[in-house]
Write a protein that holds these residues in place. Structure first.
Motif, PDB file in Angstrom:
ATOM      1  N   ILE A 188      55.154  46.244  24.228  1.00 45.97           N
ATOM      2  CA  ILE A 188      54.364  47.090  23.328  1.00 45.97           C
ATOM      3  C   ILE A 188      53.417  47.965  24.135  1.00 45.97           C
ATOM      4  CG2 ILE A 188      52.565  47.070  21.551  1.00 45.97           C
ATOM      5  CD1 ILE A 188      53.968  44.521  20.437  1.00 45.97           C
ATOM      6  N   ALA A 189      52.700  47.356  25.062  1.00 45.20           N
ATOM      7  CA  ALA A 189      51.760  48.130  25.878  1.00 45.20           C
ATOM      8  C   ALA A 189      52.495  49.177  26.713  1.00 45.20           C
ATOM      9  CB  ALA A 189      50.972  47.185  26.784  1.00 45.20           C
ATOM     10  N   HIS A 190      53.598  48.766  27.335  1.00 40.80           N
ATOM     11  CA  HIS A 190      54.327  49.668  28.234  1.00 40.80           C
ATOM     12  C   HIS A 190      54.921  50.859  27.496  1.00 40.80           C
ATOM     13  CE1 HIS A 190      56.985  50.942  31.504  1.00 40.80           C
ATOM     14  NE2 HIS A 190      57.954  50.989  30.600  1.00 40.80           N
ATOM     15  N   TYR A 191      55.651  50.596  26.417  1.00 40.76           N
ATOM     16  CA  TYR A 191      56.351  51.688  25.755  1.00 40.76           C
ATOM     17  C   TYR A 191      55.409  52.594  24.962  1.00 40.76           C
ATOM     18  CZ  TYR A 191      60.724  49.818  27.380  1.00 40.76           C
ATOM     19  OH  TYR A 191      61.749  49.402  28.208  1.00 40.76           O
ATOM     20  N   LEU A 192      54.329  52.050  24.448  1.00 37.19           N
ATOM     21  CA  LEU A 192      53.321  52.928  23.837  1.00 37.19           C
ATOM     22  C   LEU A 192      52.687  53.817  24.908  1.00 37.19           C
ATOM     23  CD1 LEU A 192      51.442  50.639  21.267  1.00 37.19           C
ATOM     24  CD2 LEU A 192      53.198  52.358  20.811  1.00 37.19           C
ATOM     25  N   ASN A 193      52.472  53.237  26.067  1.00 37.12           N
ATOM     26  CA  ASN A 193      51.859  54.014  27.145  1.00 37.12           C
ATOM     27  C   ASN A 193      52.814  55.075  27.680  1.00 37.12           C
ATOM     28  OD1 ASN A 193      49.604  54.590  28.692  1.00 37.12           O
ATOM     29  ND2 ASN A 193      50.160  53.193  30.333  1.00 37.12           N
ATOM     30  N   VAL A 194      54.101  54.731  27.797  1.00 33.55           N
ATOM     31  CA  VAL A 194      55.093  55.705  28.245  1.00 33.55           C
ATOM     32  C   VAL A 194      55.124  56.908  27.310  1.00 33.55           C
ATOM     33  CG1 VAL A 194      57.585  56.115  28.423  1.00 33.55           C
ATOM     34  CG2 VAL A 194      56.569  54.127  29.529  1.00 33.55           C
ATOM     35  N   ASN A 195      55.099  56.639  26.011  1.00 29.80           N
ATOM     36  CA  ASN A 195      55.208  57.719  25.029  1.00 29.80           C
ATOM     37  C   ASN A 195      53.905  58.463  24.789  1.00 29.80           C
ATOM     38  OD1 ASN A 195      57.881  56.894  24.691  1.00 29.80           O
ATOM     39  ND2 ASN A 195      57.812  57.205  22.479  1.00 29.80           N
ATOM     40  N   PHE A 196      52.776  57.756  24.857  1.00 32.18           N
ATOM     41  CA  PHE A 196      51.524  58.372  24.396  1.00 32.18           C
ATOM     42  C   PHE A 196      50.384  58.303  25.403  1.00 32.18           C
ATOM     43  CE2 PHE A 196      53.568  56.245  20.640  1.00 32.18           C
ATOM     44  CZ  PHE A 196      54.254  57.376  20.233  1.00 32.18           C
ATOM     45  N   GLY A 197      50.639  57.695  26.551  1.00 35.11           N
ATOM     46  CA  GLY A 197      49.557  57.545  27.522  1.00 35.11           C
ATOM     47  C   GLY A 197      49.384  58.718  28.457  1.00 35.11           C
ATOM     48  N   ARG A 198      50.287  59.702  28.353  1.00 33.52           N
ATOM     49  CA  ARG A 198      50.197  60.862  29.251  1.00 33.52           C
ATOM     50  C   ARG A 198      49.321  61.955  28.641  1.00 33.52           C
ATOM     51  NH1 ARG A 198      56.635  61.587  30.757  1.00 33.52           N
ATOM     52  NH2 ARG A 198      57.036  59.405  31.313  1.00 33.52           N
ATOM     53  N   ASN A 226      46.069  52.519  28.652  1.00 35.93           N
ATOM     54  CA  ASN A 226      46.194  52.335  30.097  1.00 35.93           C
ATOM     55  C   ASN A 226      45.664  50.960  30.514  1.00 35.93           C
ATOM     56  OD1 ASN A 226      47.381  54.842  30.548  1.00 35.93           O
ATOM     57  ND2 ASN A 226      45.428  55.873  30.843  1.00 35.93           N
ATOM     58  N   ARG A 227      44.508  50.591  29.965  1.00 37.36           N
ATOM     59  CA  ARG A 227      43.928  49.285  30.298  1.00 37.36           C
ATOM     60  C   ARG A 227      44.792  48.158  29.762  1.00 37.36           C
ATOM     61  NH1 ARG A 227      39.628  47.962  27.940  1.00 37.36           N
ATOM     62  NH2 ARG A 227      39.357  49.635  26.423  1.00 37.36           N
ATOM     63  N   LEU A 228      45.344  48.350  28.575  1.00 32.70           N
ATOM     64  CA  LEU A 228      46.202  47.336  27.965  1.00 32.70           C
ATOM     65  C   LEU A 228      47.465  47.121  28.795  1.00 32.70           C
ATOM     66  CD1 LEU A 228      46.168  45.713  25.185  1.00 32.70           C
ATOM     67  CD2 LEU A 228      47.878  47.379  24.441  1.00 32.70           C
ATOM     68  N   THR A 229      48.037  48.197  29.291  1.00 28.87           N
ATOM     69  CA  THR A 229      49.265  48.103  30.078  1.00 28.87           C
ATOM     70  C   THR A 229      49.034  47.341  31.373  1.00 28.87           C
ATOM     71  OG1 THR A 229      50.020  50.214  29.157  1.00 28.87           O
ATOM     72  CG2 THR A 229      51.115  49.454  31.150  1.00 28.87           C
ATOM     73  N   VAL A 230      47.931  47.604  32.018  1.00 31.68           N
ATOM     74  CA  VAL A 230      47.597  46.878  33.251  1.00 31.68           C
ATOM     75  C   VAL A 230      47.414  45.394  32.962  1.00 31.68           C
ATOM     76  CG1 VAL A 230      45.868  46.596  35.063  1.00 31.68           C
ATOM     77  CG2 VAL A 230      46.584  48.893  34.367  1.00 31.68           C
ATOM     78  N   ALA A 231      46.690  45.086  31.880  1.00 30.48           N
ATOM     79  CA  ALA A 231      46.406  43.692  31.547  1.00 30.48           C
ATOM     80  C   ALA A 231      47.661  42.937  31.114  1.00 30.48           C
ATOM     81  CB  ALA A 231      45.352  43.632  30.433  1.00 30.48           C
TER      82      ALA A 231
END
Length: 233
Positions: free
Chosen positions: A60-70, A106-111
């Motif tokens: 969840i963290a990774h794919y949300l970040n891939v799509n919306f973290g940029r 970003n913080r969620l993905t790292v954690a």
């Protein structure tokens, strides 16, 4: 008859927003939230659950970040396309609010740590990338109303799925920032204003429908990976 037409027009903003909620990602997110909540108890921690719980949170963290973290992203592109002065306050709040959400992601993905690699990983990564590109195309559309419909649908859908993101953050001992995206009343007012012209109204509906399709596609991808991992156990 004219009174009923007037009432329908008066409620258009509310109905439009409620339709986004009905057609959005909520029903796909609910089973994932239920799984995380139910499997927190120690008697549920079978081997497959011990793997699938952290894997789901990472996905969840990774794919949300891939799509919306940029940056720039969908909200930023739409804000650059929509020139109506009456929309600028809402757009500014959306851009600034999602900047905070991006930092949260970003913080969620790292954690959450790295994703659990599965068969067909490259195909899944390509699908997620294509979903992001499709959303950006909608936000950059030259058709008046399409970027507005896409960004409104995205913001409303994001707010509806934020509780799941919050739940994951709590499990990972992360501080949860306040969501600063536009409030429901402000979004309804914007919808009413922008949809005054029928061609723009139709374009907004198209942008919203297409954006929600991409949003659902992303959550379906995450759900499919989750189910595959459970089945493998």
């Amino acid at each position: 008859m004219m009174e009923s037409i007037a009432k329908a027009a008066d409620r258009y903003g509310e109905d439009y927003l409620d339709n986004i909620l009905r057609c959005g990602s909520t029903e796909l997110v609910a089973p994932l939230m239920a799984f995380l909540s139910k499997s927190e108890t120690s008697d549920s921690l079978r081997h497959v659950v011990k793997i699938s719980r952290p894997a789901l949170k990472a996905d969840i963290a990774h794919y949300l970040n891939v799509n919306f973290g940029r940056h720039p992203g969908l909200v930023d592109y739409a804000a650059a396309k929509i020139i109506d002065p009456a929309a600028q306050k809402w757009l500014t709040q959306a851009v600034e609010g999602f900047a905070s959400e991006r930092d949260f992601l970003n913080r969620l993905t790292v954690a959450a740590g790295p994703i659990y690699r599965q068969v067909g990983q490259e195909r899944v990564n390509a699908m997620a990338e294509n979903q992001m590109r499709s959303l950006e195309l909608l936000a950059n559309s030259e058709r008046e109303g399409c970027p507005a419909g896409a960004v409104i649908a995205f913001v409303v859908d994001w707010q509806s799925t934020r509780p799941l993101v919050n739940h994951i953050a709590l499990e990972l001992s992360l501080e949860i920032p306040q969501c600063l995206l536009p409030a429901r009343a402000d979004t309804i007012a914007l919808i009413k204003h922008l949809s005054a012209k029928p061609p723009v109204q139709r374009a907004m509906a198209f942008g919203s429908d297409q954006a929600l399709a991409q949003q659902r596609g992303l959550w379906q991808l995450i759900s499919a990976r989750h189910q595959a991992l459970l089945a493998a156990g």
